[in-house]
Design a protein around this motif. Structure first.
Motif, mmCIF file in Angstrom:
data_model
loop_
_atom_site.group_PDB
_atom_site.id
_atom_site.type_symbol
_atom_site.label_atom_id
_atom_site.label_comp_id
_atom_site.label_asym_id
_atom_site.label_seq_id
_atom_site.Cartn_x
_atom_site.Cartn_y
_atom_site.Cartn_z
ATOM 1 N N ASP A 283 -1.771 3.256 -4.516
ATOM 2 C CA ASP A 283 -1.836 2.046 -5.323
ATOM 3 C C ASP A 283 -1.543 0.790 -4.307
ATOM 4 O O ASP A 283 -0.929 1.054 -3.256
ATOM 5 N N CYS A 284 -2.003 -0.334 -4.655
ATOM 6 C CA CYS A 284 -2.084 -1.570 -3.737
ATOM 7 C C CYS A 284 -2.162 -2.711 -4.697
ATOM 8 O O CYS A 284 -2.141 -2.738 -5.842
ATOM 9 N N ASP A 285 -1.941 -3.745 -3.821
ATOM 10 C CA ASP A 285 -2.101 -5.028 -4.675
ATOM 11 C C ASP A 285 -3.459 -5.618 -4.859
ATOM 12 O O ASP A 285 -3.753 -6.196 -6.125
ATOM 13 N N PHE B 234 -8.146 3.728 -3.845
ATOM 14 C CA PHE B 234 -7.171 2.712 -3.807
ATOM 15 C C PHE B 234 -7.094 2.048 -5.415
ATOM 16 O O PHE B 234 -8.023 2.035 -6.141
ATOM 17 N N ARG C 80 -9.645 -4.355 -0.680
ATOM 18 C CA ARG C 80 -9.938 -3.056 0.121
ATOM 19 C C ARG C 80 -11.553 -2.650 0.094
ATOM 20 O O ARG C 80 -11.993 -2.097 0.906
ATOM 21 N N HIS D 236 -4.872 -0.070 -8.671
ATOM 22 C CA HIS D 236 -3.754 -1.092 -9.063
ATOM 23 C C HIS D 236 -3.835 -1.239 -10.565
ATOM 24 O O HIS D 236 -4.719 -1.218 -11.481
ATOM 25 N N LEU E 85 2.964 4.002 5.461
ATOM 26 C CA LEU E 85 2.775 2.919 4.434
ATOM 27 C C LEU E 85 4.030 2.639 3.797
ATOM 28 O O LEU E 85 4.986 2.915 4.309
ATOM 29 N N LEU F 74 0.771 -1.113 -0.143
ATOM 30 C CA LEU F 74 0.147 -0.019 0.033
ATOM 31 C C LEU F 74 0.864 1.187 -0.031
ATOM 32 O O LEU F 74 1.777 1.305 1.092
ATOM 33 N N ARG F 75 1.012 1.862 -1.144
ATOM 34 C CA ARG F 75 1.727 3.082 -1.177
ATOM 35 C C ARG F 75 0.762 4.378 -1.447
ATOM 36 O O ARG F 75 0.027 4.299 -1.996
#
Length: 258
Positions: free
Chosen positions: A86-88, A130, A93, A132, A199, A5-6
């Motif tokens: 941005d996240c996986d 969020f 989420r 990706h 993060l 999570l950035r």
């Protein structure tokens, strides 16, 4: 894929896109990387600047009645609009937030991009997204909102990277706890009245503010040429008495001594 999570992108709103974009270039030494045609469906135009592997985006309404335009009117042109992470796995989420009772404002899917935007009334402070991009696990890899060749526009002579975003609230502890629950990350108490969520890249700082509404009021940047930033900000009338730079309705805190 490892979970991550950035803090990847901050979205600001302006009435005069060209003027604010020029300020970003002149003061922080940034280079435009992309203008996203997809935002036209929301009645907006935009521009993105890479700050290392992160981004500052400016959007501007092109017609009346847009959400961004209403935001400008409510806040008199002040404050940041969105904190984009941005996240996986945006879908997991999304499900987590729904279980918390947080409303989903928008789901975006185009090509290899998946974004989930939360209703700001349920989070406070700013809209959270969020997202990706397929093959975007590497920070130097694909990031759809920034276009296909954003890496070519990275400029580090003046500004190195985005360190944190700042959110002010009358009760920063309570707001930080809410965001910590939404982001599923712990909150760390700092000096009096300040709280922080770390993060995997970047952080969110919560500060005590005088306004009745919580708001995204600033960013912290790592700079490599502080002198250039200060001189350019003074030349454009963007240097505040508090020693921070004021561009596009937010304050920029400078880290670095060069």
């Amino acid at each position: 894929m490892a979970a991550f999570l950035r803090l990847r992108q901050i979205c600001l709103v302006a009435t005069d896109l060209a003027h604010e974009a020029e300020s970003m270039k002149a003061i922080f030494g940034l280079e435009e990387c992309h203008r996203d045609p997809n935002v036209a469906s929301y009645g907006l135009e935009n521009v993105l600047f890479p700050v290392g592997t992160d981004f500052i985006e400016i959007v501007s309404p092109t017609k009346p009645g847009t959400a961004a335009g209403r935001f400008l009117e409510r806040h008199d042109g002040r404050h940041g609009y969105m904190a984009i992470l941005d996240c996986d796995d945006p879908e997991s989420r999304r499900q987590h937030c729904i279980a918390m009772g947080v409303r989903i404002a928008n789901v975006i899917r185009h090509g290899d991009y998946h974004g989930v935007q939360l209703h700001p009334r349920d989070t406070g402070g700013a809209m959270i997204e969020f997202n990706h991009t397929e093959h975007g696990e590497d920070p130097m890899g694909a990031y759809a909102p920034a276009g296909p060749d954003w890496q070519r526009s990275i400029r580090r002579e003046v500004t190195q990277r985005l360190l944190a975003v700042e959110i002010e609230a009358q009760d920063p502890e309570r707001l930080a706890a809410r965001w910590g629950e939404v982001l599923h990350r712990p909150v760390v108490a700092r000096k009096a009245g300040q709280f922080r969520i770390e993060l995997d890249s970047g952080a969110i700082n919560f500060l005590r503010g005088a306004g009745s509404d919580a708001a995204l009021t600033g960013m912290e940047l790592q700079v490599s040429d502080r002198g250039h930033v200060i001189r350019a900000a003074q030349a454009r009338g963007c240097m505040g008495e508090d020693g921070m730079v004021d561009v596009c309705g937010v304050r920029f805190r400078l880290a670095g001594t060069a």
